[in-house]
Design a protein around this motif. Structure first.
Motif, PDB file in Angstrom:
ATOM      1  N   THR A 147      -3.683  14.895 -21.642  1.00 32.25           N
ATOM      2  CA  THR A 147      -3.931  16.104 -22.419  1.00 32.25           C
ATOM      3  C   THR A 147      -4.490  17.149 -21.452  1.00 32.25           C
ATOM      4  OG1 THR A 147      -6.217  15.546 -22.958  1.00 32.25           O
ATOM      5  CG2 THR A 147      -4.502  14.723 -24.466  1.00 32.25           C
ATOM      6  N   PRO A 148      -4.536  18.422 -21.836  1.00 38.68           N
ATOM      7  CA  PRO A 148      -5.086  19.434 -20.911  1.00 38.68           C
ATOM      8  C   PRO A 148      -6.520  19.133 -20.480  1.00 38.68           C
ATOM      9  CG  PRO A 148      -3.864  20.509 -22.652  1.00 38.68           C
ATOM     10  CD  PRO A 148      -3.921  19.044 -23.008  1.00 38.68           C
ATOM     11  N   THR A 149      -7.349  18.665 -21.395  1.00 34.05           N
ATOM     12  CA  THR A 149      -8.732  18.347 -21.039  1.00 34.05           C
ATOM     13  C   THR A 149      -8.788  17.184 -20.063  1.00 34.05           C
ATOM     14  OG1 THR A 149      -9.417  19.107 -23.225  1.00 34.05           O
ATOM     15  CG2 THR A 149     -10.998  17.765 -21.989  1.00 34.05           C
ATOM     16  N   GLU A 150      -8.006  16.140 -20.340  1.00 37.99           N
ATOM     17  CA  GLU A 150      -7.972  14.993 -19.427  1.00 37.99           C
ATOM     18  C   GLU A 150      -7.428  15.391 -18.065  1.00 37.99           C
ATOM     19  OE1 GLU A 150      -5.479  12.486 -21.750  1.00 37.99           O
ATOM     20  OE2 GLU A 150      -7.138  11.568 -22.847  1.00 37.99           O
ATOM     21  N   ALA A 151      -6.415  16.261 -18.052  1.00 38.70           N
ATOM     22  CA  ALA A 151      -5.840  16.713 -16.783  1.00 38.70           C
ATOM     23  C   ALA A 151      -6.876  17.453 -15.943  1.00 38.70           C
ATOM     24  CB  ALA A 151      -4.625  17.606 -17.047  1.00 38.70           C
ATOM     25  N   GLY A 152      -7.742  18.239 -16.610  1.00 39.84           N
ATOM     26  CA  GLY A 152      -8.814  18.909 -15.890  1.00 39.84           C
ATOM     27  C   GLY A 152      -9.756  17.903 -15.245  1.00 39.84           C
ATOM     28  N   GLY A 153     -10.109  16.860 -15.982  1.00 42.47           N
ATOM     29  CA  GLY A 153     -10.977  15.818 -15.439  1.00 42.47           C
ATOM     30  C   GLY A 153     -10.325  15.065 -14.298  1.00 42.47           C
TER      31      GLY A 153
END
Length: 190
Positions: A3-9
């Motif tokens: 997900t976008p949030t996971e990709a940021g992490g």
């Protein structure tokens, strides 16, 4: 894969591992990075808190309903409301940053859009593109000032940067018109 949030992490973890692998990350620089991250996070958190307080204040005063009533009194219709919204966003974009514009205007206009049963995903995309138009327009197009501040060549003037950004402004204005005429292009992939 993420997900976008996971990709940021995952991206942050990859950057950390890359810095460790290259032996560029010392304990002192890691502490500096943590402090800077904390400052940015605190600033964003205060913005979000202020936005929630502003939205609640607006709800308590009934201002969005009154604005909707005034617009209904003028019988602008949805197209007139959207044109007025776009003009206000572009004018504010010339003097404010994108977050401030959205925090100020969205609590006022979302109830109106909801009452007209507008697709909020389309409205969000329209808002973002319109805000970006404002950020590139004089006199205080913030994006152009950011470009000027980051240039190594001091001979390039701010007026040259605005002139160079003008084709992009035109392209985004065309996109705004296309979004108004054919809203489905914003949500075709959903």
């Amino acid at each position: 894969m993420f997900t976008p949030t996971e990709a940021g992490g995952v991206g942050a973890l990859a950057a950390l591992l890359f810095a460790l692998f290259r032996r560029k990350l010392t304990l002192g620089s890691f502490w500096t990075i943590l402090m800077e991250t904390g400052r940015v996070t605190a600033a964003i958190t205060f913005l979000i808190i202020a936005a929630h307080m502003y939205a609640r204040l607006l709800a308590l005063t009934g201002l969005p309903g009154q604005i909707g009533g005034v617009m209904a009194m003028f019988d602008l219709g949805l197209v007139g409301i959207l044109v007025a919204y776009i003009v206000v966003v572009i004018l504010l974009g010339a003097i404010l940053d994108s977050t401030s514009i959205m925090l100020i205007l969205l609590p006022l206009f979302l109830p109106i859009m909801h009452a007209h049963e507008v697709d909020l995903i389309w409205f969000g995309i329209l808002t973002i593109v319109t805000v970006e138009v404002g950020l590139l327009t004089p006199p205080l197009g913030i994006a152009c000032f950011v470009v000027k501040a980051n240039l190594r060549d001091v001979d390039i003037s701010l007026s040259e940067i605005f002139a160079g950004a003008f084709p992009f402004v035109l392209a985004m204005v065309v996109l705004v018109v296309l979004l108004l005429l054919a809203p489905g292009i914003a949500t075709v992939l959903i």
